[in-house]
Design a protein around this motif. Structure first.
Motif, PDB file in Angstrom:
ATOM      1  N   VAL A 205       0.867  -1.174   0.000  1.00 57.89           N
ATOM      2  CA  VAL A 205       0.000   0.000   0.000  1.00 57.89           C
ATOM      3  C   VAL A 205       0.900   1.219   0.000  1.00 57.89           C
ATOM      4  O   VAL A 205       1.507   1.551   1.021  1.00 57.89           O
ATOM      5  N   LYS A 206       0.999   1.843  -1.142  1.00 50.27           N
ATOM      6  CA  LYS A 206       1.838   3.035  -1.244  1.00 50.27           C
ATOM      7  C   LYS A 206       0.915   4.243  -1.280  1.00 50.27           C
ATOM      8  O   LYS A 206      -0.019   4.304  -2.085  1.00 50.27           O
ATOM      9  N   ALA A 207       1.204   5.180  -0.419  1.00 51.86           N
ATOM     10  CA  ALA A 207       0.377   6.383  -0.362  1.00 51.86           C
ATOM     11  C   ALA A 207       0.636   7.241  -1.603  1.00 51.86           C
ATOM     12  O   ALA A 207       1.735   7.277  -2.146  1.00 51.86           O
ATOM     13  N   VAL A 208      -0.400   7.918  -2.022  1.00 60.89           N
ATOM     14  CA  VAL A 208      -0.282   8.849  -3.142  1.00 60.89           C
ATOM     15  C   VAL A 208       0.614  10.002  -2.682  1.00 60.89           C
ATOM     16  O   VAL A 208       0.420  10.542  -1.588  1.00 60.89           O
ATOM     17  N   PRO A 209       1.621  10.378  -3.492  1.00 61.56           N
ATOM     18  CA  PRO A 209       2.509  11.456  -3.053  1.00 61.56           C
ATOM     19  C   PRO A 209       1.743  12.754  -2.820  1.00 61.56           C
ATOM     20  O   PRO A 209       0.888  13.131  -3.622  1.00 61.56           O
ATOM     21  N   LYS A 210       2.055  13.390  -1.716  1.00 63.48           N
ATOM     22  CA  LYS A 210       1.381  14.643  -1.364  1.00 63.48           C
ATOM     23  C   LYS A 210       2.315  15.802  -1.685  1.00 63.48           C
ATOM     24  O   LYS A 210       3.515  15.734  -1.460  1.00 63.48           O
TER      25      LYS A 210
ATOM     26  N   GLN B 220       8.315  16.470 -10.890  1.00 65.68           N
ATOM     27  CA  GLN B 220       8.023  15.109 -11.351  1.00 65.68           C
ATOM     28  C   GLN B 220       6.592  14.709 -11.038  1.00 65.68           C
ATOM     29  O   GLN B 220       5.898  14.126 -11.883  1.00 65.68           O
ATOM     30  N   ILE B 221       6.126  14.995  -9.823  1.00 69.36           N
ATOM     31  CA  ILE B 221       4.766  14.609  -9.421  1.00 69.36           C
ATOM     32  C   ILE B 221       3.731  15.333 -10.254  1.00 69.36           C
ATOM     33  O   ILE B 221       2.759  14.736 -10.730  1.00 69.36           O
TER      34      ILE B 221
END
Length: 173
Positions: A22-27, A67-68
């Motif tokens: 479970v990887k969190a969405v980058p904030k 990048q995000i």
């Protein structure tokens, strides 16, 4: 059939079967993103290093936000770029097109001197020359005598140029 038995047959641990990464969405922090967005809208050619330096942010943080958000500037292609072809400056008649040149000459103990020339592109003759010396030394001993050209406008001097010294700019008039 049980999962434990299948895992033994295939030789993989059971943990790998049950584990779901479970990887969190980058904030992205808006206090960083808003000034970055404003700057790249004003200057779209700026890369992350320039933006980071101008805003005083850490370049790694700025690069990560680039990048995000998908704001990364693409790197220029390496190799030859099209250039303007140098065409010999040819005039149909005298006094039609002129070329200028400025050179700095080392005169030994007297230091540097600046030499300015004006060349007629048709006759390839130097009509005007000016030499300046900031140290006040006697610079005339470094100059060769130049005969006066009968085709020069007014009282000018002329030196014939070889074809290898022909000016090559099309825009000089």
């Amino acid at each position: 059939m049980s999962i434990a038995k299948l895992c033994t047959w295939f030789g993989i641990p059971r943990r790998r079967v049950y584990y779901k990464p479970v990887k969190a969405v980058p904030k992205v922090d808006p206090r960083f993103a808003d000034p970055i967005k404003k700057m790249i809208e004003e200057e779209p050619s700026f890369g992350y290093r320039t933006v980071a330096w101008l805003l005083g942010f850490n370049k790694n943080t700025v690069q990560r936000i680039f990048q995000i958000k998908g704001w990364q500037v693409r790197k220029r292609a390496v190799g030859m770029r099209p250039r303007i072809q140098a065409v010999p400056s040819v005039a149909a008649a005298p006094n039609e097109r002129w070329s200028t040149d400025l050179a700095r000459i080392w005169t030994g103990k007297d230091g540097w001197a600046s030499l300015a020339l004006v060349v007629d592109c048709h006759t390839l003759r130097v009509f005007t020359r000016s030499i300046s010396d900031t140290s006040g030394a006697d610079i005339q001993r470094w100059m060769r005598p130049v005969p006066v050209s009968p085709s020069a406008p007014g009282t000018g001097s002329a030196i014939a140029m070889t074809s290898s010294q022909r000016p090559s700019s099309r825009s000089i008039r």
